[in-house]
Design a protein around this motif. Structure first.
Motif, PDB file in Angstrom:
ATOM      1  N   PRO A   1     -35.616 -53.899 -19.728  1.00  0.00           N
ATOM      2  CA  PRO A   1     -35.345 -52.802 -18.794  1.00  0.00           C
ATOM      3  C   PRO A   1     -36.187 -51.553 -19.047  1.00  0.00           C
ATOM      4  O   PRO A   1     -36.308 -51.079 -20.178  1.00  0.00           O
ATOM      5  CB  PRO A   1     -33.854 -52.506 -19.024  1.00  0.00           C
ATOM      6  CG  PRO A   1     -33.296 -53.768 -19.576  1.00  0.00           C
ATOM      7  CD  PRO A   1     -34.395 -54.363 -20.400  1.00  0.00           C
ATOM      8  N   GLY A   2     -36.810 -51.036 -17.976  1.00  0.00           N
ATOM      9  CA  GLY A   2     -37.418 -49.714 -17.986  1.00  0.00           C
ATOM     10  C   GLY A   2     -38.747 -49.560 -18.678  1.00  0.00           C
ATOM     11  O   GLY A   2     -39.222 -48.439 -18.836  1.00  0.00           O
ATOM     12  N   ILE A   3     -39.408 -50.653 -19.087  1.00  0.00           N
ATOM     13  CA  ILE A   3     -40.604 -50.478 -19.908  1.00  0.00           C
ATOM     14  C   ILE A   3     -41.890 -50.379 -19.094  1.00  0.00           C
ATOM     15  O   ILE A   3     -42.904 -49.901 -19.601  1.00  0.00           O
ATOM     16  CB  ILE A   3     -40.741 -51.606 -20.953  1.00  0.00           C
ATOM     17  CG1 ILE A   3     -40.950 -52.965 -20.285  1.00  0.00           C
ATOM     18  CG2 ILE A   3     -39.521 -51.638 -21.859  1.00  0.00           C
ATOM     19  CD1 ILE A   3     -41.212 -54.088 -21.283  1.00  0.00           C
ATOM     20  N   PHE A   4     -41.884 -50.816 -17.832  1.00  0.00           N
ATOM     21  CA  PHE A   4     -43.132 -50.880 -17.071  1.00  0.00           C
ATOM     22  C   PHE A   4     -43.367 -49.671 -16.166  1.00  0.00           C
ATOM     23  O   PHE A   4     -44.475 -49.473 -15.678  1.00  0.00           O
ATOM     24  CB  PHE A   4     -43.164 -52.153 -16.218  1.00  0.00           C
ATOM     25  CG  PHE A   4     -43.262 -53.409 -17.027  1.00  0.00           C
ATOM     26  CD1 PHE A   4     -44.442 -53.749 -17.666  1.00  0.00           C
ATOM     27  CD2 PHE A   4     -42.165 -54.244 -17.176  1.00  0.00           C
ATOM     28  CE1 PHE A   4     -44.530 -54.904 -18.427  1.00  0.00           C
ATOM     29  CE2 PHE A   4     -42.242 -55.399 -17.929  1.00  0.00           C
ATOM     30  CZ  PHE A   4     -43.431 -55.732 -18.562  1.00  0.00           C
ATOM     31  N   GLU A   5     -42.344 -48.864 -15.912  1.00  0.00           N
ATOM     32  CA  GLU A   5     -42.485 -47.772 -14.948  1.00  0.00           C
ATOM     33  C   GLU A   5     -43.598 -46.789 -15.304  1.00  0.00           C
ATOM     34  O   GLU A   5     -44.349 -46.366 -14.419  1.00  0.00           O
ATOM     35  CB  GLU A   5     -41.151 -47.040 -14.780  1.00  0.00           C
ATOM     36  CG  GLU A   5     -40.162 -47.763 -13.882  1.00  0.00           C
ATOM     37  CD  GLU A   5     -39.569 -49.025 -14.498  1.00  0.00           C
ATOM     38  OE1 GLU A   5     -39.746 -49.234 -15.716  1.00  0.00           O
ATOM     39  OE2 GLU A   5     -38.924 -49.800 -13.777  1.00  0.00           O
ATOM     40  N   PRO A   6     -43.778 -46.386 -16.591  1.00  0.00           N
ATOM     41  CA  PRO A   6     -44.880 -45.459 -16.881  1.00  0.00           C
ATOM     42  C   PRO A   6     -46.260 -46.047 -16.604  1.00  0.00           C
ATOM     43  O   PRO A   6     -47.238 -45.314 -16.508  1.00  0.00           O
ATOM     44  CB  PRO A   6     -44.701 -45.158 -18.378  1.00  0.00           C
ATOM     45  CG  PRO A   6     -43.264 -45.438 -18.660  1.00  0.00           C
ATOM     46  CD  PRO A   6     -42.922 -46.595 -17.778  1.00  0.00           C
TER      47      PRO A   6
END
Length: 599
Positions: A55-60
């Motif tokens: 979860p949440g690791i690719f957004e940046p």
């Protein structure tokens, strides 16, 4: 037996992981494009490969990932329409239609997918390095090439990147040059130097300026003052830099054009080098001089002892352009940088005292939210101007002829061509879910949808409502209405309910792959704005999603069955925040999603 076998496999896998020498890395840091990513669980090492929770690791990196529990699959996508598909216990990733072998297969532990982080980030074109001394996995966007074009009267450079990059622009003197730093960008090519002799630019130099954090530096050696415009692509991570001469004046004394290329017919652009070129451990190129590492005075120079005062910041709007004018008493030194979450343009004016102390200017514009200015720090004095954006836009920063007024120009062009279908759930004889104190879902969804409509219309976006009053509309009619009126995006708004009144939070549903990014963007904005637990994005075979061929999502903003969330759903301020979050998510998606052909 099938369930028992799966359980045995899971137990064996857990045992294997726990037996790995120091298998759990604590605390491991994941840093993506300069942002430290909070991890949902402790990373593990499996067969000597670092595995990171999803979860949440690719957004940046400008990508979104969704976990499909029924399929035991992870789907990753971004604005380039690239799609990477992973399956639990399958060592092959599907990149588009191509299979790629992973070092180990993704695994599922305690209902959380763990993936081989370095390999998957690599499939997205990122640069990845594990720093043992700080126990950190660093991931950055890659600049894989620079192209140069010379349209009449201007120079256009395009930096081809694998993920988002932030541009920081500085104008330097002695000699005159414009420096554009691409932050969190790894330059995978040898140093480049190209003679130009056009549009006020003698030559262009590109190199890896700094390794940690990575900065790719583009230097324009100037023959005369220029204006620089920076723009992002809506369908890729390319960054376009357009340079135009400010005047036709002769080159200042001491500034001479670069020599012409040695061989006739030599390529006019910066040569292309394979993106697989190795990245040196140290910064590429010679170390910068002191004048390269910080802004210096722009022309005309300030008199000795003269103190720069910023007297005011004001706004001008005309013909689709917003101009922010920073008015001072002397020539300005300034630096420009881009920030994200939310998107902002930050301009620091050096050695400057901000006389009004603080200004905040609301902006009625399709692209700009507001402008704030204040004294950022003292000793040394820095005045800061922050332009908060509704989405990434093209911009230019420069000074007037006297150098005492800084002009920030932003393109306000609305997202024309798109038509957003807003579908307030239920209505009329169908009240939808009813809260503990009698609040009806149909009333909440209509109010929120009307607020979203107002926000989008203010930005020049056409909106189609499936209902505007408390009337009943058959489910099958809603997608049909959107199709007949030329909708390009469909957003259905609902309030959730559960027999267990302790269940709360927000979630967003989608069905088709093209809708995944829209769902992720809206869910991200709602989570950030409301502070409710995020139940993530999920797939569901809802009729309004199944019968749509355009990007379509169904948003469950909160649980009306939860007493506290029902109470908040009664509040105007809370509904306004929900509407603003949905509108931001829609705008983010429209900025990267091309208008379908024929519209």
């Amino acid at each position: 037996m099938r369930h028992a076998g799966a359980l045995l496999l899971t137990v064996t896998l857990l045992a294997s992981l726990s037996r790995s020498a120091n298998g759990q890395l604590s605390p491991l840091r994941l840093i993506v494009n300069g942002q430290e990513v909070p991890l949902a669980a402790t990373p593990i090492v499996y067969n000597s490969v670092l595995m990171v929770p999803l979860p949440g690791i690719f957004e940046p990196l400008g990508s979104s990932a969704v976990w499909l529990p029924d399929e035991k699959a992870v789907v990753i996508s971004n604005r380039t329409r690239a799609v990477v598909r992973l399956r639990i216990n399958d060592p092959y990733a599907l990149v588009g239609n191509d299979q790629r072998l992973l070092p180990v297969a993704p695994v599922l532990l305690r209902d959380i997918p763990f993936i081989p982080a370095a390999a998957v980030f690599g499939l997205l074109g990122a640069w990845v390095k594990f720093e043992e001394e700080e126990n950190a996995l660093r991931v950055s966007s890659v600049v894989s090439g620079i192209t140069l074009q010379r349209p009449e009267g201007m120079l256009r450079l395009t930096a081809h990147a694998s993920g988002p990059v932030q541009a920081e622009t500085r104008r330097l003197t002695n000699p005159e040059r414009m420096v554009i730093d691409l932050r969190h960008a790894v330059f995978r090519l040898p140093d480049q130097e190209t003679a130009v002799n056009a549009a006020g630019v003698a030559r262009v130099r590109v190199a890896q300026f700094q390794a940690r954090p990575p900065i790719t530096r583009i230097v324009l050696d100037l023959t005369q003052p220029v204006d620089v415009r920076v723009a992002d692509s809506p369908t890729s991570f390319d960054l376009t830099i357009e340079v135009r001469p400010r005047t036709a004046e002769a080159p200042p004394q001491g500034m001479t054009p670069a020599p012409a290329p040695a061989a006739p017919g030599a390529p006019s652009g910066i040569p292309s080098v394979p993106a697989s070129a190795p990245l040196p451990a140290d910064p590429v190129g010679s170390q910068p001089s002191t004048s390269d590492s910080a802004p210096t005075s722009t022309s005309p120079s300030r008199s000795p002892g003269e103190r720069l005062k910023i007297m005011q910041v004001r706004l001008e709007q005309a013909r689709g352009v917003t101009r922010v004018l920073v008015e001072g008493t002397a020539a300005m030194q300034y630096a420009v940088r881009e920030l994200v979450d939310p998107d902002r343009l930050v301009v620091d004016v050096m050695d400057a005292v901000f006389i009004p102390v603080k200004q905040e200017i609301p902006v009625n514009s399709p692209a700009v939210e507001n402008v704030r200015a204040a004294q950022f720090q003292a000793n040394p004095d820095i005045a800061r101007v922050v332009v908060t954006l509704k989405r990434k836009v093209a911009y230019s920063v420069g000074t007037d002829g006297a150098g005492s007024t800084l002009i920030i120009s932003l393109v306000d062009a609305p997202l024309r061509g798109h038509a957003v279908v807003l579908d307030p759930g239920h209505g009329g004889k169908d009240p939808g879910a009813i809260g503990p104190t009698g609040l009806m879902e149909k009333d909440v969804t209509l109010d929120i949808a009307l607020r979203v409509r107002r926000l989008l219309v203010e930005d020049g976006i056409r909106v189609i409502m499936t209902r505007e009053t408390d009337v009943f509309s058959d489910l099958a009619e809603r997608p049909r209405l959107g199709r007949e009126r030329g909708g390009t995006v469909f957003v259905s708004i609902h309030a959730n309910a559960n027999a267990q009144t302790t269940v709360n939070g927000s979630e967003t549903y989608y069905l088709s792959p093209v809708s995944l990014t829209l769902a992720q963007m809206i869910q991200d904005e709602i989570t950030r704005s409301l502070g409710l637990p995020s139940r993530g994005i999920k797939t569901a075979n809802f009729l309004v999603l199944r019968e749509n061929t355009i990007p379509s999502v169904l948003v469950e903003v909160a649980f009306i069955s939860h007493p506290q969330e029902e109470a908040r759903l009664r509040e105007d301020a809370f509904r306004a925040r929900i509407a603003a979050a949905i509108a931001r998510g829609i705008r983010r998606f429209l900025a990267i999603y091309p208008v379908p052909a024929g519209l």
